[in-house]
Enzyme design. Structure first.
Site, short mmCIF file in Angstrom:
data_model
loop_
_atom_site.label_atom_id
_atom_site.label_comp_id
_atom_site.label_asym_id
_atom_site.label_seq_id
_atom_site.Cartn_x
_atom_site.Cartn_y
_atom_site.Cartn_z
N SER A 146 29.91 90.02 25.56
CA SER A 146 30.91 89.54 26.45
C SER A 146 30.72 87.99 26.42
O SER A 146 31.89 87.30 26.70
CB SER A 146 30.65 90.27 27.64
OG SER A 146 29.58 89.72 28.39
N HIS A 157 33.59 95.86 26.65
CA HIS A 157 34.45 94.78 26.22
C HIS A 157 35.16 95.15 25.00
O HIS A 157 35.84 94.44 24.41
CB HIS A 157 33.86 93.56 26.10
CG HIS A 157 33.46 92.70 27.57
ND1 HIS A 157 34.47 92.04 27.99
CD2 HIS A 157 32.58 92.86 28.27
CE1 HIS A 157 33.90 91.51 29.31
NE2 HIS A 157 32.72 92.07 29.41
N LYS A 168 38.55 96.76 32.56
CA LYS A 168 38.88 95.63 31.94
C LYS A 168 40.44 95.77 31.01
O LYS A 168 41.29 95.72 31.74
CB LYS A 168 37.60 95.40 30.97
CG LYS A 168 36.58 94.80 31.73
CD LYS A 168 35.29 94.55 30.81
CE LYS A 168 34.23 93.77 31.64
NZ LYS A 168 33.65 94.81 32.56
#
Length: 395
Positions: A185, A213, A243
């Site tokens: 990330s 991610h 996310k």
């Protein structure tokens, strides 16, 4: 307050502020979209991990409202008592299909997923080979397990082979796991999963990929493991629902036996009230959207590549990112924070990232373009970046 505690807090807060490591928390007034409001000022938002713009999706808001009417505002219990609703069952079945695995267990956060799954599998007397740049939630999960933690050089299959050989041939450990992020990330690079899995199979390592991610971003949305076609080779896939999915929560995907075991052994699952009905319904709708179309995924990558090229052409050090995550590496911590402040003054919200989140001397501003950004927003951001970069002598 105790005098001892007050002295401790004063000393540490002063030290953090003096070294440029104290983090000021900003309050977003309204929704977290491509444009946000802070202190009454509109800013181009490049710090959200809402990759696909789904946090404000109208269809997801609608099903969340419907779920409140039909199922209430809370699940009412932990999953193992009577907090498992038909909504949770439907979500887990859909996620398993999306990830290409036999089963999925959903938890209240990605952090909880790592804190639950890693200690459930690994114990004292085991060893975990962990990439040196793994996320804090992985590190904490490994520490909770009581297993021996062996750091592996970042994304280095030869170092993994060397340490796997030492660990498995020593006779010291009952079992050995290799654990890594799918997408890292802070730098935006991607694990060299084919080579790492090759080593893992050679030494019969348990394999664990944290794809917080990568979920929604890699593999046409299905993640880093799917990107490399290794769904059958990775034992545990962890993902987040907060996310790219745009809501909240986390999950672990794998075999039916694995999920059945985690449902009786993962402590955050056992002792946390289940995901709310509204969140669960919204997540399910997001997964359905990703399974039906790659439009948002493709737009995210288009915007990510556009911003990356613009910042690189302006002369910024953007590292070796392979994903839409685009760091602008400044170096010195106070300068990184000043750069972030100047951007905000001119209309771009891009938060500085400093030690201990990244190594000392690698302070940066991390940019997270999303599918919801327009080219006009990105052009304006690049223009402001260039202006501030020249003012501060960075470019």
């Amino acid at each position: 307050m105790s005098k001892t505690l007050q002295e401790y807090l004063n000393q540490n807060l002063t030290e953090l502020k003096d070294n440029g490591l104290y983090n000021e928390i900003d309050v977003v007034e309204g929704a977290n979209g491509p444009i946000i409001n802070i202190d009454g000022k509109e800013l181009i938002n490049l710090s959200s991990n809402n990759y696909l713009g789904l946090a404000t999706d109208e269809e997801m808001k609608a099903v969340a409202k419907e779920a409140i009417d039909s199922h209430g505002v809370g699940a009412g219990a932990v999953r193992t008592i009577n907090g498992t609703m038909d909504l949770h069952r439907d979500l887990e079945e859909k996620l398993a299909k999306f990830k290409g695995t036999e089963a999925v267990i959903a938890l209240t956060s990605g952090f909880n997923a790592n804190q639950g799954a890693i200690p459930a599998i690994m114990k004292k007397g085991d060893a975990i080979l962990s990439d040196e740049l793994n996320h804090a939630s992985i590190i904490d999960g490994c520490r909770l397990s009581g297993a021996k933690i062996i750091r592996v050089n970042h994304n280095d299959p030869e170092d993994l082979r060397k340490k796997a050989k030492e660990a498995t041939e020593s006779g010291e450990y009952n079992k050995v796991m290799y654990i890594t992020d799918g997408v890292f990330s802070m730098d935006g690079d991607v694990v060299n999963l084919p080579e790492m899995i090759k080593v893992a199979k050679e030494f019969d390592l348990i394999t664990y990929v944290d794809d917080a991610h990568g979920s929604g971003v890699m593999g046409k949305g299905a993640g880093t493991v799917k990107h490399f076609g290794l769904e059958k080779e990775v034992d545990l896939q962890m993902g987040t629902l907060s996310k790219a999915i745009g809501v909240v929560g986390g999950y672990v995907a794998g075999s039916k036996d694995l999920v059945d075991y985690l449902k009786v052994a993962a402590r955050p699952f056992l002792f946390s009230t289940a995901l709310t009905p509204a969140d669960t319904a919204a997540i399910t709708k997001a997964v359905e959207k990703l399974m039906a179309s790659t439009e948002l995924h493709d737009k995210l990558w288009e915007n990510g590549n556009y911003l990356k090229q613009g910042l690189k052409d302006a002369g910024f050090d953007i590292g070796n990112s392979e994903t839409p995550i685009t760091p602008v590496i400044i170096g010195e911590e106070k300068k990184a924070q000043e750069f972030s402040r100047r951007l905000q003054e001119k209309g771009v919200y891009a938060k500085s990232i400093v030690f201990p989140t990244v190594p000392r001397g690698t302070g940066r501003v991390r940019n997270m373009p999303t599918a919801a950004h327009t080219k006009e927003m990105l052009d304006q951001a690049i223009e402001i970046y260039t202006e501030v970069g020249k003012e501060l002598g960075i470019i």
